[in-house]
Design a protein around this motif. Sequence first.
Motif, short mmCIF file in Angstrom:
data_model
loop_
_atom_site.label_atom_id
_atom_site.label_comp_id
_atom_site.label_asym_id
_atom_site.label_seq_id
_atom_site.Cartn_x
_atom_site.Cartn_y
_atom_site.Cartn_z
N GLU A 286 0.84 -1.20 0.00
CA GLU A 286 0.00 0.00 0.00
C GLU A 286 0.87 1.26 0.00
OE1 GLU A 286 -2.98 2.09 3.15
OE2 GLU A 286 -3.36 -0.03 2.73
N LYS A 287 1.91 1.27 0.83
CA LYS A 287 2.82 2.41 0.89
C LYS A 287 3.60 2.55 -0.41
CE LYS A 287 5.29 5.62 3.08
NZ LYS A 287 4.83 6.68 3.94
N LEU A 288 4.01 1.42 -1.00
CA LEU A 288 4.73 1.47 -2.27
C LEU A 288 3.84 2.02 -3.38
CD1 LEU A 288 6.69 -1.88 -2.05
CD2 LEU A 288 7.68 0.42 -2.10
N ALA A 289 2.58 1.64 -3.39
CA ALA A 289 1.64 2.15 -4.40
C ALA A 289 1.43 3.65 -4.21
CB ALA A 289 0.32 1.40 -4.32
N GLN A 290 1.35 4.06 -2.96
CA GLN A 290 1.20 5.49 -2.64
C GLN A 290 2.44 6.25 -3.11
OE1 GLN A 290 1.07 6.44 1.59
NE2 GLN A 290 -0.77 7.67 1.22
N ALA A 291 3.62 5.70 -2.86
CA ALA A 291 4.87 6.34 -3.29
C ALA A 291 4.94 6.41 -4.81
CB ALA A 291 6.06 5.58 -2.73
N GLU A 292 4.46 5.38 -5.48
CA GLU A 292 4.44 5.39 -6.94
C GLU A 292 3.54 6.52 -7.45
OE1 GLU A 292 3.54 2.41 -10.71
OE2 GLU A 292 2.71 1.92 -8.74
N LYS A 293 2.40 6.70 -6.80
CA LYS A 293 1.47 7.77 -7.18
C LYS A 293 2.11 9.14 -6.96
CE LYS A 293 -2.53 9.68 -5.21
NZ LYS A 293 -3.57 9.56 -4.23
N TRP A 294 2.74 9.35 -5.80
CA TRP A 294 3.41 10.61 -5.51
C TRP A 294 4.51 10.88 -6.52
CZ3 TRP A 294 4.24 8.87 0.16
CH2 TRP A 294 3.09 9.12 0.91
N SER A 295 5.29 9.84 -6.82
CA SER A 295 6.39 9.98 -7.75
C SER A 295 5.88 10.33 -9.15
CB SER A 295 7.20 8.69 -7.79
OG SER A 295 8.31 8.82 -8.63
N GLN A 296 4.85 9.64 -9.61
CA GLN A 296 4.29 9.91 -10.93
C GLN A 296 3.76 11.34 -10.99
OE1 GLN A 296 4.47 7.78 -13.69
NE2 GLN A 296 3.99 9.76 -14.61
N ASN A 297 3.10 11.77 -9.93
CA ASN A 297 2.58 13.13 -9.88
C ASN A 297 3.72 14.13 -9.95
OD1 ASN A 297 1.85 15.68 -8.27
ND2 ASN A 297 -0.15 14.80 -8.73
#
Length: 130
Positions: A95-106
Motif C-alpha cells: 500500500e505504501k509502495l503504491a502510494q509512493a508510486e502515485k506521488w512519484s508519478q505526480n
Amino acid sequence: MSGTDASKKTTFEGSAECLAACEELAAVFRALGHPARLAIVKQLAARSEACCGEIVNHLPLAQSTVSQHLQVLKDAGLLICDTRGRNCHYLLNREKLAQAEKWSQNFWDVLKSTHQDCPNNETVRADDHE
C-alpha cells in the motif's frame, strides 16, 4: 475574510499539501537510496515474506548491516515486520509502495508539464558545462 484572504489561504493550503507530499516522497527516496536496500526490496517483491537470515543469505553483507537496512526501510513505512517468537518476518508494505508510486508519478508529471510550458525548454547536456 475578504476574497483576497480566502485565495491566499487556499494557495497556502495547496502549498502545504504539496510540501507534505514532497516530504513523504523524499523519505521514500532516501530509504531506497542505497543499493542494498533496493536489493532487499527486490528480494521481498519476489516472495511473500522473509526473515533477516533469509535475506542475508542472498546478499554479500553481514547480518548486522542487513538489519540496519531493514530498519531504514521499516522506518520509512516500506516494510511491515511480523514478529513470530524471536523472529521478525518482513514483507513489503505494498500500500505504501503504491502510494509512493502515485506521488512519484505526480511529481514527474508536474515537472514535465512545467518544462513544456517554459519558453526556453531546451535540454541542457552534461557536456555543455565542461
